[in-house]
Enzyme design. Sequence first.
Site, mmCIF file in Angstrom:
data_model
loop_
_atom_site.group_PDB
_atom_site.id
_atom_site.type_symbol
_atom_site.label_atom_id
_atom_site.label_comp_id
_atom_site.label_asym_id
_atom_site.label_seq_id
_atom_site.Cartn_x
_atom_site.Cartn_y
_atom_site.Cartn_z
ATOM 1 N N TYR A 32 53.368 40.116 26.665
ATOM 2 C CA TYR A 32 55.221 40.382 26.850
ATOM 3 C C TYR A 32 55.969 40.921 25.642
ATOM 4 C CZ TYR A 32 55.202 39.954 31.802
ATOM 5 O OH TYR A 32 55.769 40.479 33.147
ATOM 6 N N LYS B 270 40.017 38.138 30.985
ATOM 7 C CA LYS B 270 39.275 39.484 30.677
ATOM 8 C C LYS B 270 38.515 39.349 29.535
ATOM 9 C CE LYS B 270 38.093 43.305 32.243
ATOM 10 N NZ LYS B 270 37.212 43.759 33.877
ATOM 11 N N ASP C 134 39.811 40.687 37.452
ATOM 12 C CA ASP C 134 39.632 41.967 37.829
ATOM 13 C C ASP C 134 38.988 41.594 39.643
ATOM 14 O OD1 ASP C 134 37.339 41.348 36.332
ATOM 15 O OD2 ASP C 134 37.063 43.558 36.279
ATOM 16 N N ASP D 174 51.746 37.349 35.855
ATOM 17 C CA ASP D 174 52.287 38.241 36.878
ATOM 18 C C ASP D 174 52.340 39.265 37.740
ATOM 19 O OD1 ASP D 174 55.835 38.917 37.198
ATOM 20 O OD2 ASP D 174 54.456 40.588 36.260
ATOM 21 N N ASP E 167 52.033 37.789 42.295
ATOM 22 C CA ASP E 167 52.581 38.799 43.386
ATOM 23 C C ASP E 167 51.540 38.923 44.465
ATOM 24 O OD1 ASP E 167 55.449 39.304 41.923
ATOM 25 O OD2 ASP E 167 55.395 41.398 42.310
HETATM 26 C C1 IPM Z 1 58.683 37.807 37.044
HETATM 27 C C2 IPM Z 1 58.811 39.366 36.701
HETATM 28 C C3 IPM Z 1 59.751 39.467 35.394
HETATM 29 C C4 IPM Z 1 58.396 39.259 34.509
HETATM 30 C C5 IPM Z 1 60.118 40.476 35.048
HETATM 31 C C6 IPM Z 1 62.334 40.577 35.739
HETATM 32 C C7 IPM Z 1 60.726 40.734 33.276
HETATM 33 O O1 IPM Z 1 58.489 40.102 37.404
HETATM 34 O O2 IPM Z 1 58.906 36.872 36.892
HETATM 35 O O3 IPM Z 1 56.910 37.597 36.892
HETATM 36 O O4 IPM Z 1 57.232 40.118 34.666
HETATM 37 O O5 IPM Z 1 58.174 38.419 34.062
HETATM 38 MG MG MG Z 2 56.606 39.038 38.094
#
Ligand code: IPM
Ligand code: MG
Length: 372
Positions: free
Chosen positions: A142, A189, A221, A245, A249
């Site tokens: 990042y 990884k 993975d 990240d 999700d």
């Molecule tokens: C998160 C989001 C952020 C990230 C984005 C909005 C930059 O997806 O906080 O998970 O990738 O960290």
């Molecule tokens: Mg995110």
Amino acid sequence: MKLNIAVLPGDGIGPEVTNQAIRALNAIASEFDHSFKFTTADVGAIAIDNYNDPLPDETLELCKSSDAILFGAIGHPKYDNDPSAKVRPEQGLLELRKELGLFANIRPVKAYETLLDKSPLKKHIIEGTDISIYRELTGGIYFGEKHLSEDGNLASDLCAYSREEIERIAHLAFKAAQNRNQKVTLVDKANVLESSRLWRKVTTEVASDYPDIELDFLFVDNAAMQLILNPKQFDVILTENMFGDIISDEASVIGGSIGLLASASIGEKHALFEPIHGSYPQAAGKGIANPIASILSAAMLLDHFGLNNEAEQLRLAVEKSLKLDITTPDINSKYSNITTSKVGEFIEDFIFHPKDKNINFTNIHLGQSTII
Ligand code: IPM
Ligand code: MG
């Protein structure tokens, strides 16, 4: 306790969900005799519109001088579909994390008993899942050097980590495991990436300070697969920025909705609390956004300041709303008319009247008063 809280509602559904978190915090303040002062500032696409800057100086200054930050969401489709945009809303959040040194992002993932049927995953697989993801937040790909060749045909992003960056979050992850189920899984990884091999080496060294904690390693993975095959095997997951990240999700599917997942981003001096979901622009202004992730982020804020009873009360209110189906359409298959603010209203009512048994279900679902 007196707290100055900077509120950065941001874009899309950010303002709607953050309003409900403020409402919940105000109810807690009044019930427990605290004084929370909220000051709002722009960040993200709205800040680009108003200041031509996704993180205006005055927003950053406000955050630096506040005790905590309550963050909404960030992002706007007009930038997502324009790879040549020089300024992007997300830069506001990334710069904020970096400027405030918020290196540890903690994302709890839980399968709520009352929502087991809402997840697309089988009930027996997710039941009892309780994971805490420790995602490194200010390093890695990042923030590494970015490059785009002059002819625009070659691009690169560098993933770099220092020993110190790994050590500080590893210590937090091990400490967290001590108060949980005594297990840390490092997700990396290391079969391919040099940076991951450093993560393994440093984390193994840090582990020797915590002999009571089991340390396990998984390639990312495989971890992505294990998370939905057998999520109960995890306690604390420690990982770098990008992997964290992605897998957080993915992990939200266990809970039944990404609209439930809260997070805390912690540094040495500052702390920010935000739902893990994005700005969901399609839902903005429709009253269908789930405010629970934001409200649970407010509960993490309370915990951060040692207000554990208050946080518990807030979580109890959330659990009650889940149990009674006072929830937005993402997790509510029975009632379609429960709005973002209706959920907030119920949670506020519950904080004020936790023992009130006279809940009028008809009225709740008609969108009228919740407690009679
Ligand atoms: C998160 C989001 C952020 C990230 C984005 C909005 C930059 O997806 O906080 O998970 O990738 O960290
Ligand atoms: Mg995110």
